[in-house]
Design a protein around this motif. Sequence first.
Motif, PDB file in Angstrom:
ATOM      1  N   UNK A 176     128.300 -18.129  28.830  1.00  8.19           N
ATOM      2  CA  UNK A 176     129.092 -17.444  29.635  1.00  8.19           C
ATOM      3  C   UNK A 176     129.014 -15.956  28.928  1.00  8.19           C
ATOM      4  N   UNK A 178     126.613 -15.149  27.010  1.00  9.59           N
ATOM      5  CA  UNK A 178     125.144 -14.139  27.109  1.00  9.59           C
ATOM      6  C   UNK A 178     125.472 -13.757  28.546  1.00  9.59           C
ATOM      7  N   UNK A 179     125.826 -14.378  29.419  1.00  7.76           N
ATOM      8  CA  UNK A 179     125.876 -13.792  31.049  1.00  7.76           C
ATOM      9  C   UNK A 179     126.498 -12.296  30.715  1.00  7.76           C
ATOM     10  N   UNK A 180     127.428 -12.213  29.947  1.00  7.13           N
ATOM     11  CA  UNK A 180     128.457 -10.997  29.847  1.00  7.13           C
ATOM     12  C   UNK A 180     127.743  -9.997  28.962  1.00  7.13           C
ATOM     13  N   UNK A 182     124.486  -9.612  29.896  1.00  7.82           N
ATOM     14  CA  UNK A 182     123.658  -9.153  30.734  1.00  7.82           C
ATOM     15  C   UNK A 182     122.589 -10.043  30.895  1.00  7.82           C
ATOM     16  N   UNK A 183     122.646 -11.314  30.109  1.00 10.55           N
ATOM     17  CA  UNK A 183     121.390 -12.254  30.119  1.00 10.55           C
ATOM     18  C   UNK A 183     121.310 -12.878  31.726  1.00 10.55           C
TER      19      UNK A 183
ATOM     20  N   UNK B  78     126.902 -11.772  37.203  1.00 11.87           N
ATOM     21  CA  UNK B  78     127.217 -11.250  36.238  1.00 11.87           C
ATOM     22  C   UNK B  78     126.296 -10.263  35.566  1.00 11.87           C
ATOM     23  N   UNK B  79     125.207 -10.720  35.510  1.00 10.93           N
ATOM     24  CA  UNK B  79     124.161  -9.842  34.672  1.00 10.93           C
ATOM     25  C   UNK B  79     124.029  -8.287  35.595  1.00 10.93           C
ATOM     26  N   UNK B  82     127.188  -6.310  34.744  1.00  7.74           N
ATOM     27  CA  UNK B  82     126.901  -5.773  33.520  1.00  7.74           C
ATOM     28  C   UNK B  82     126.140  -4.473  33.345  1.00  7.74           C
ATOM     29  N   UNK B  88     132.062  -6.441  28.068  1.00  4.14           N
ATOM     30  CA  UNK B  88     133.664  -7.278  27.905  1.00  4.14           C
ATOM     31  C   UNK B  88     133.445  -7.648  26.541  1.00  4.14           C
ATOM     32  N   UNK B  94     134.056 -15.168  21.407  1.00  2.00           N
ATOM     33  CA  UNK B  94     133.002 -15.781  21.889  1.00  2.00           C
ATOM     34  C   UNK B  94     131.873 -15.077  21.334  1.00  2.00           C
ATOM     35  N   UNK B  96     128.162 -15.189  19.232  1.00  7.33           N
ATOM     36  CA  UNK B  96     127.012 -16.189  19.272  1.00  7.33           C
ATOM     37  C   UNK B  96     127.229 -16.557  17.869  1.00  7.33           C
ATOM     38  N   UNK B 110     121.422  -5.768  25.420  1.00  8.75           N
ATOM     39  CA  UNK B 110     120.470  -6.525  25.954  1.00  8.75           C
ATOM     40  C   UNK B 110     119.883  -5.685  27.260  1.00  8.75           C
ATOM     41  N   UNK B 111     120.859  -5.294  27.982  1.00  7.65           N
ATOM     42  CA  UNK B 111     120.411  -4.598  29.225  1.00  7.65           C
ATOM     43  C   UNK B 111     119.645  -3.313  29.031  1.00  7.65           C
TER      44      UNK B 111
END
Lengths: 607, 246
Positions: A176, A178-180, A182-183, B78-79, B82, B88, B94, B96, B110-111
């Motif tokens: 989740x 990672x999706x946040x 933008x993955x 979601x991506x 973003x 967020x 959360x 890594x 990342x984007x």
Amino acid sequence: MSSWLDYTINGLIVGNVYALVAVGLALIFGVSRLINFAQGSIYLVGAYIGWVAVVQLHTPLPLTIIVVAVAAAIVGLIIERFGLRPLQNSVRIAPLLATIGISFVLDQLVMLTFSPNPRALPSQLPDVRFQVGGGTIGPLDLLIAGVGLTSALLLFVFLRYSKLGWAVRATAQDRDAAMQMGVDVNHVNQAVFGIAAALGGVSGLLVGMYYNQIDTAMSLQATLKGVVAEVVGGAGNVPGAVIGSLLLGLVESYGVAVFGTSYRNLFAFLLLVIVLVLRPNGLFASARQAPPEPLTGTFIAPSRPVRIPRWALLVTAGVFAILPFFPVSFYVLQTLINAWLLGMLALSLTLVAGTVGQVSLGHAALLAIGAYTSALLSLTLSVPVGLAIIAGGLMSAALGTLLISPSFRLRGHYVSIATLAIGEIVSLVILNWESVTRGPIGISGIPPLSLFGYDLVSPTSIYWFSFVVLVVLALLQGRLLGSHLGRSFRAIRDDDIAARAYGLGLNRYKSLAFIFGGFAAGVSGGIAAHLYSYINHETFNTQQSILALTVVILGGLGNVVGAIVGAVALVGLPEVFRIAAEYRILIYGIVLLLLVRFRPQGLLGTI
Amino acid sequence: MTTGASEPLLALSNVNTFYGQAQVHFDLSITVGRGHIVCLLGGNASGKSTTMKIILGLVKPRSGDVTFDGASLLGLTTPQIVRRGIASVPEARRLFADMSVRENILMGAFVRNDRDAVAQDLDKMLTLFPKLGQRLSQRAGSLSGGEQQMVAMARALMSRPRMIVMDEPTMGLSPLYVDRVLELIRTINQEGVSVFMVEQNASLALEIAHEAYVLQTGKIVLSGPARALRDDPRIRDAYLGGSEAA
Ligand SMILES: Nc1ncnc2c1ncn2[C@@H]1O[C@H](COP(=O)(O)OP(=O)(O)OP(=O)(O)O)[C@@H](O)[C@H]1O
Ligand SMILES: [Mg+2]
């Protein structure tokens, strides 16, 4: 092979090959918490593509490796895109079952294309061996080591320095989150399936060259070995998978050196069960890590079961009971006898997997225990067949429960792996325990079915006998499900943490389920032994376990009537449509895939 | 896409959300004005985190609409959301855990594809969060809770978002860190980033927010300018009521 050094080299080389499979499994498990049972099939596909390249196209070795890697990667991408992505929002069991279905389909397609006969896969390398210390090493050993190290290096660079590699790692740690960032998780899945498939395919090629032989049985073995190595290293842990693989290779190699070849796989599965029981997160997991499977409730598709009126059941049962009075052919009776026997196995599995939520992939082992017990008792101790079959059921209940009990604390996919391993262990013990089981020769001359001194040899009497047994077992199980015990079973399945909080002793209930289920399966195996009059360690194999699972899902997990309907459908329909035997497994695989995709609750609904 | 200055940046309108049979939101409507800090208050299980998930597309509402800059977010993943400019800071950070602090912060970008500018932004984060400088190569999982919160905020900022959504950013922090986090939220906001934050600690949140909403078992029971709510006696009652219902 002579020196210990040779065994060590052999162990490391084989370990290297396992690592190529296991790393792919670990990558996939990392990002999607899925054990990809189709990994071995990709390895098989790789081996056969390699065979086509080498033998028919005469490609040079480097090109062969590239062709295999690319072709296998494409297969992996197709599996991800069309087999798994549509299941993203399904129940958790769905992707696991889908990979099982896909593996059946791929294996059968390879078998139908290339025939099941083994083929030679020449390595294209000079056949020389160099002296190293007290052992020898050949060019192929060096090639395998080189491919292993190169792959590891490439993978490391990918994960550490590429953007997609970062995405893979981030997704593995927290999907989740990672999706946040933008993955796009679909890209990540694609990447890991492509990589896993490329590595798996190359592994198949190398193994084929190493033994200079490929055949379709390689697939399941590779999946099993890869899963063992991956779990030993810690599911989802990529470096762990490499170390687990080398360890497995060495354990096998030394084991073979000491005990002989037929013990090879036994060590693998014992290692797996020991690790699962003692360190379910693998040898290298830090204590901090929670088991990577927060599983409650959603494992089985919830649904409203189809209500079948009692009179309809009675009428149907009545029709089947009087069927032999009508001029039906022996062939029809024979088919239905097979359906009744499969139905007993399905009753057992639908209880264990559907009602209690322990999705067993090794249920055929219970058949084997019942069959061997009954056969040996009647043959060597002259126990009357009727009693021997009951003893077979009891033995399956006792031994099956005993064997599975160390795994009671496992959940979800881990239960499936453990049961698969235990199934393999049972078959390997039967193979190796020659003084009792007669080993690879098998048991022949098993006395025919008989009851109270009367031999049941006519198809009609066998039909009635198996039908009555099935109906009795089904009635008992129906009773069980309606009782307080049945509700407790379902409570465990739906939320074992909550069930424990209410004071249910999980182990006791799981034992009860396996005892009842073991008995039904053991009786089925016992009857089968006396019907076949010959059994060996391969009579009851993983294919049957998976067939039973397909039956149970077809009928609706936990659904007693569904289990029988499923058995009749899967045994009967191929007969009705006169589908040739070699296509049947393919059909079963496709049925499983379609069910998982379009009707996970089965025909009659889960209970 | 019309972008009138008066139009809110983010708007949830009449959102109804379900988990299976259970309804979590009842006709939820929330707006976040451009350049504002908006706070969502509520007790446990009132549906605050679910609101965040709705905005981020992690959960889809059964009915209602979510718009960002005038365009609906409902059909987006979601991506994709973003990439529209929403970053967020999730509940409980959360991070890594097995990646380094540097990798965590860079994951926030990342984007983006402008490598040089990303490197500059990383330096900027280190001036904004000076403590992280010595921790860059450390495993993120080994940081203290407060440090993790800093990393999570830096990570969110790295995408150069137009809006940041934060789920209980002060949860589990010592008073010193709580002040620091609130300070930072204000700083971020002054640089033009709109903020939508979920909080349980009403008095703290109302100090920095422009507007606030009070959520009680999935319904907005109170809303208005933060200044007005701060003095409102009902805020205590409504807020405590939410906790009791949990
Ligand atoms: N994935 C889910 N599946 C089912 N129910 C859920 C799920 N996530 C949340 N819920 C339920 O929805 C309700 C609202 O949850 P939510 O996490 O939005 O509350 P919250 O206000 O953030 O609470 P807290 O202050 O404890 O973080 C709770 O009753 C919760 O149990
Ligand atoms: Mg919350």
